[in-house]
Design a protein around this motif. Sequence first.
Motif, PDB file in Angstrom:
ATOM      1  N   ARG A   1      32.468  39.232  41.520  1.00  0.00           N
ATOM      2  CA  ARG A   1      32.480  39.309  40.064  1.00  0.00           C
ATOM      3  C   ARG A   1      33.114  38.044  39.476  1.00  0.00           C
ATOM      4  O   ARG A   1      34.327  37.986  39.288  1.00  0.00           O
ATOM      5  N   PRO A   2      32.302  37.032  39.162  1.00  0.00           N
ATOM      6  CA  PRO A   2      32.852  35.802  38.574  1.00  0.00           C
ATOM      7  C   PRO A   2      33.554  36.034  37.241  1.00  0.00           C
ATOM      8  O   PRO A   2      34.378  35.210  36.827  1.00  0.00           O
ATOM      9  N   ASP A   3      33.235  37.154  36.574  1.00  0.00           N
ATOM     10  CA  ASP A   3      33.849  37.443  35.276  1.00  0.00           C
ATOM     11  C   ASP A   3      35.235  38.050  35.406  1.00  0.00           C
ATOM     12  O   ASP A   3      35.938  38.207  34.406  1.00  0.00           O
ATOM     13  N   PHE A   4      35.669  38.401  36.616  1.00  0.00           N
ATOM     14  CA  PHE A   4      36.984  39.000  36.828  1.00  0.00           C
ATOM     15  C   PHE A   4      38.023  37.912  37.102  1.00  0.00           C
ATOM     16  O   PHE A   4      37.772  36.979  37.859  1.00  0.00           O
ATOM     17  N   GLN A   5      39.193  38.091  36.505  1.00  0.00           N
ATOM     18  CA  GLN A   5      40.305  37.177  36.772  1.00  0.00           C
ATOM     19  C   GLN A   5      40.840  37.430  38.176  1.00  0.00           C
ATOM     20  O   GLN A   5      40.892  38.565  38.650  1.00  0.00           O
ATOM     21  N   VAL A   6      41.253  36.356  38.857  1.00  0.00           N
ATOM     22  CA  VAL A   6      41.756  36.442  40.227  1.00  0.00           C
ATOM     23  C   VAL A   6      43.277  36.287  40.208  1.00  0.00           C
ATOM     24  O   VAL A   6      43.792  35.315  39.640  1.00  0.00           O
ATOM     25  N   PRO A   7      44.027  37.201  40.832  1.00  0.00           N
ATOM     26  CA  PRO A   7      45.491  37.075  40.856  1.00  0.00           C
ATOM     27  C   PRO A   7      45.937  35.942  41.768  1.00  0.00           C
ATOM     28  O   PRO A   7      45.253  35.595  42.734  1.00  0.00           O
ATOM     29  N   ASN A   8      47.077  35.390  41.459  1.00  0.00           N
ATOM     30  CA  ASN A   8      47.660  34.330  42.294  1.00  0.00           C
ATOM     31  C   ASN A   8      49.177  34.470  42.227  1.00  0.00           C
ATOM     32  O   ASN A   8      49.894  33.580  41.773  1.00  0.00           O
ATOM     33  N   ASP A   9      49.661  35.617  42.702  1.00  0.00           N
ATOM     34  CA  ASP A   9      51.077  35.949  42.590  1.00  0.00           C
ATOM     35  C   ASP A   9      51.872  35.413  43.775  1.00  0.00           C
ATOM     36  O   ASP A   9      51.333  35.216  44.877  1.00  0.00           O
ATOM     37  N   SER A  10      53.141  35.229  43.574  1.00  0.00           N
ATOM     38  CA  SER A  10      54.033  34.819  44.652  1.00  0.00           C
ATOM     39  C   SER A  10      54.073  35.905  45.726  1.00  0.00           C
ATOM     40  O   SER A  10      54.243  37.090  45.412  1.00  0.00           O
ATOM     41  N   GLY A  11      53.898  35.523  46.982  1.00  0.00           N
ATOM     42  CA  GLY A  11      53.933  36.479  48.076  1.00  0.00           C
ATOM     43  C   GLY A  11      52.663  37.291  48.241  1.00  0.00           C
ATOM     44  O   GLY A  11      52.601  38.184  49.096  1.00  0.00           O
ATOM     45  N   GLN A  12      51.636  37.001  47.470  1.00  0.00           N
ATOM     46  CA  GLN A  12      50.379  37.774  47.541  1.00  0.00           C
ATOM     47  C   GLN A  12      49.696  37.579  48.890  1.00  0.00           C
ATOM     48  O   GLN A  12      49.571  36.465  49.390  1.00  0.00           O
ATOM     49  N   VAL A  13      49.223  38.693  49.479  1.00  0.00           N
ATOM     50  CA  VAL A  13      48.505  38.608  50.750  1.00  0.00           C
ATOM     51  C   VAL A  13      47.112  39.237  50.683  1.00  0.00           C
ATOM     52  O   VAL A  13      46.300  39.024  51.588  1.00  0.00           O
ATOM     53  N   PHE A  14      46.820  39.986  49.615  1.00  0.00           N
ATOM     54  CA  PHE A  14      45.536  40.680  49.545  1.00  0.00           C
ATOM     55  C   PHE A  14      45.412  41.271  48.151  1.00  0.00           C
ATOM     56  O   PHE A  14      46.419  41.522  47.488  1.00  0.00           O
ATOM     57  N   TYR A  15      44.169  41.473  47.691  1.00  0.00           N
ATOM     58  CA  TYR A  15      43.980  42.175  46.422  1.00  0.00           C
ATOM     59  C   TYR A  15      42.667  42.940  46.448  1.00  0.00           C
ATOM     60  O   TYR A  15      41.767  42.641  47.247  1.00  0.00           O
ATOM     61  N   ILE A  16      42.586  43.950  45.596  1.00  0.00           N
ATOM     62  CA  ILE A  16      41.404  44.803  45.519  1.00  0.00           C
ATOM     63  C   ILE A  16      40.872  44.788  44.093  1.00  0.00           C
ATOM     64  O   ILE A  16      41.586  45.142  43.147  1.00  0.00           O
ATOM     65  N   GLN A  17      39.616  44.400  43.952  1.00  0.00           N
ATOM     66  CA  GLN A  17      38.911  44.500  42.681  1.00  0.00           C
ATOM     67  C   GLN A  17      38.028  45.741  42.703  1.00  0.00           C
ATOM     68  O   GLN A  17      37.606  46.198  43.757  1.00  0.00           O
ATOM     69  N   ARG A  18      37.728  46.255  41.510  1.00  0.00           N
ATOM     70  CA  ARG A  18      36.965  47.499  41.384  1.00  0.00           C
ATOM     71  C   ARG A  18      35.894  47.314  40.313  1.00  0.00           C
ATOM     72  O   ARG A  18      36.120  46.654  39.305  1.00  0.00           O
ATOM     73  N   SER A  19      34.737  47.939  40.539  1.00  0.00           N
ATOM     74  CA  SER A  19      33.604  47.746  39.635  1.00  0.00           C
ATOM     75  C   SER A  19      33.836  48.224  38.202  1.00  0.00           C
ATOM     76  O   SER A  19      33.288  47.621  37.271  1.00  0.00           O
ATOM     77  N   PRO A  20      34.632  49.282  37.930  1.00  0.00           N
ATOM     78  CA  PRO A  20      34.720  49.772  36.549  1.00  0.00           C
ATOM     79  C   PRO A  20      35.298  48.765  35.557  1.00  0.00           C
ATOM     80  O   PRO A  20      34.878  48.709  34.410  1.00  0.00           O
ATOM     81  N   ASN A  21      36.303  47.984  35.989  1.00  0.00           N
ATOM     82  CA  ASN A  21      36.917  47.010  35.082  1.00  0.00           C
ATOM     83  C   ASN A  21      37.717  45.995  35.896  1.00  0.00           C
ATOM     84  O   ASN A  21      37.780  46.073  37.126  1.00  0.00           O
ATOM     85  N   ALA A  22      38.322  45.032  35.193  1.00  0.00           N
ATOM     86  CA  ALA A  22      38.992  43.915  35.863  1.00  0.00           C
ATOM     87  C   ALA A  22      40.379  44.254  36.400  1.00  0.00           C
ATOM     88  O   ALA A  22      40.993  43.405  37.067  1.00  0.00           O
ATOM     89  N   ASN A  23      40.909  45.438  36.131  1.00  0.00           N
ATOM     90  CA  ASN A  23      42.226  45.803  36.655  1.00  0.00           C
ATOM     91  C   ASN A  23      42.214  45.709  38.180  1.00  0.00           C
ATOM     92  O   ASN A  23      41.316  46.240  38.837  1.00  0.00           O
ATOM     93  N   THR A  24      43.217  45.058  38.727  1.00  0.00           N
ATOM     94  CA  THR A  24      43.225  44.693  40.146  1.00  0.00           C
ATOM     95  C   THR A  24      44.500  45.176  40.814  1.00  0.00           C
ATOM     96  O   THR A  24      45.585  45.092  40.237  1.00  0.00           O
ATOM     97  N   VAL A  25      44.368  45.689  42.043  1.00  0.00           N
ATOM     98  CA  VAL A  25      45.531  46.067  42.834  1.00  0.00           C
ATOM     99  C   VAL A  25      45.912  44.883  43.717  1.00  0.00           C
ATOM    100  O   VAL A  25      45.086  44.380  44.490  1.00  0.00           O
ATOM    101  N   VAL A  26      47.149  44.424  43.584  1.00  0.00           N
ATOM    102  CA  VAL A  26      47.642  43.266  44.341  1.00  0.00           C
ATOM    103  C   VAL A  26      48.636  43.753  45.389  1.00  0.00           C
ATOM    104  O   VAL A  26      49.494  44.599  45.105  1.00  0.00           O
ATOM    105  N   TYR A  27      48.535  43.210  46.599  1.00  0.00           N
ATOM    106  CA  TYR A  27      49.485  43.514  47.666  1.00  0.00           C
ATOM    107  C   TYR A  27      50.252  42.243  48.004  1.00  0.00           C
ATOM    108  O   TYR A  27      49.663  41.184  48.244  1.00  0.00           O
ATOM    109  N   GLY A  28      51.562  42.368  47.997  1.00  0.00           N
ATOM    110  CA  GLY A  28      52.390  41.205  48.258  1.00  0.00           C
ATOM    111  C   GLY A  28      53.596  41.555  49.096  1.00  0.00           C
ATOM    112  O   GLY A  28      53.887  42.730  49.357  1.00  0.00           O
ATOM    113  N   THR A  29      54.300  40.532  49.524  1.00  0.00           N
ATOM    114  CA  THR A  29      55.494  40.722  50.324  1.00  0.00           C
ATOM    115  C   THR A  29      56.563  39.742  49.865  1.00  0.00           C
ATOM    116  O   THR A  29      56.283  38.829  49.079  1.00  0.00           O
ATOM    117  N   ARG A  30      57.771  39.948  50.350  1.00  0.00           N
ATOM    118  CA  ARG A  30      58.872  39.022  50.064  1.00  0.00           C
ATOM    119  C   ARG A  30      59.236  38.292  51.347  1.00  0.00           C
ATOM    120  O   ARG A  30      59.190  38.865  52.437  1.00  0.00           O
TER     121      ARG A  30
END
Length: 206
Positions: free
Chosen positions: A53-82
């Motif tokens: 989905r080129p129209d979805f914003q991509v997260p770039n958080d500190s400690g990010q290791v993975f993220y999940i996008q979903r078809s209904p909307n741009a809300n994204t689940v981000v997985y990170g560590t310290r």
Amino acid sequence: MSQTRTATPAPVRGLVALLLAFLTALTLAAPATAAPQLDLVSRDTSAALPVVRPDFQVPNDSGQVFYIQRSPNANTVVYGTRVAGGRIDPAAPVSGYWRRFNTDGATKALGGFERRMAYGVESRPIGDGTYSVSFTALPAKTMTLRMEAGRPALFMPMGDAEAKLIYAYLDVEDGLIPSVKGLRIVGRLPSGQYVTETYRVKGGEL
């Protein structure tokens, strides 16, 4: 002066007791949800990162290791560590949260139901600062969290090689209980190529 108490009629007391018992039973004896069934449809490689989905914003958080996008909307689940002292913090190896890209992009904690049934993640140490990681909705997929080039990264076998995971995309069918019909997992192989595994999903209630 004496006080007069109005007694609750016996039929009403019985009805209240029955209602409380019913609610308690629902809370304590909720049926378990079976893990989703994944059927591999294809495994493809490419020189460039696949973007579903080129129209979805991509997260770039500190400690990010993975993220999940979903078809209904741009809300994204981000997985990170310290990382502390060059090692993954054993107190919180990996955790997930929302990036509300459908509104203002703010972070939001996962709800209890979301952690238990869909986006929760568990990790256990396996030695040398490395962790075995599993997602609540994908118990059959075991991943490895470790440091690489001074940064935390999540790895999973994809075909004949271990790939560094980047993101997943869920094709979600909306309803009273949304269900996942398709899953794409994208990673990067040691060769530098990107690999995408596409799955058909059955029983992926969220």
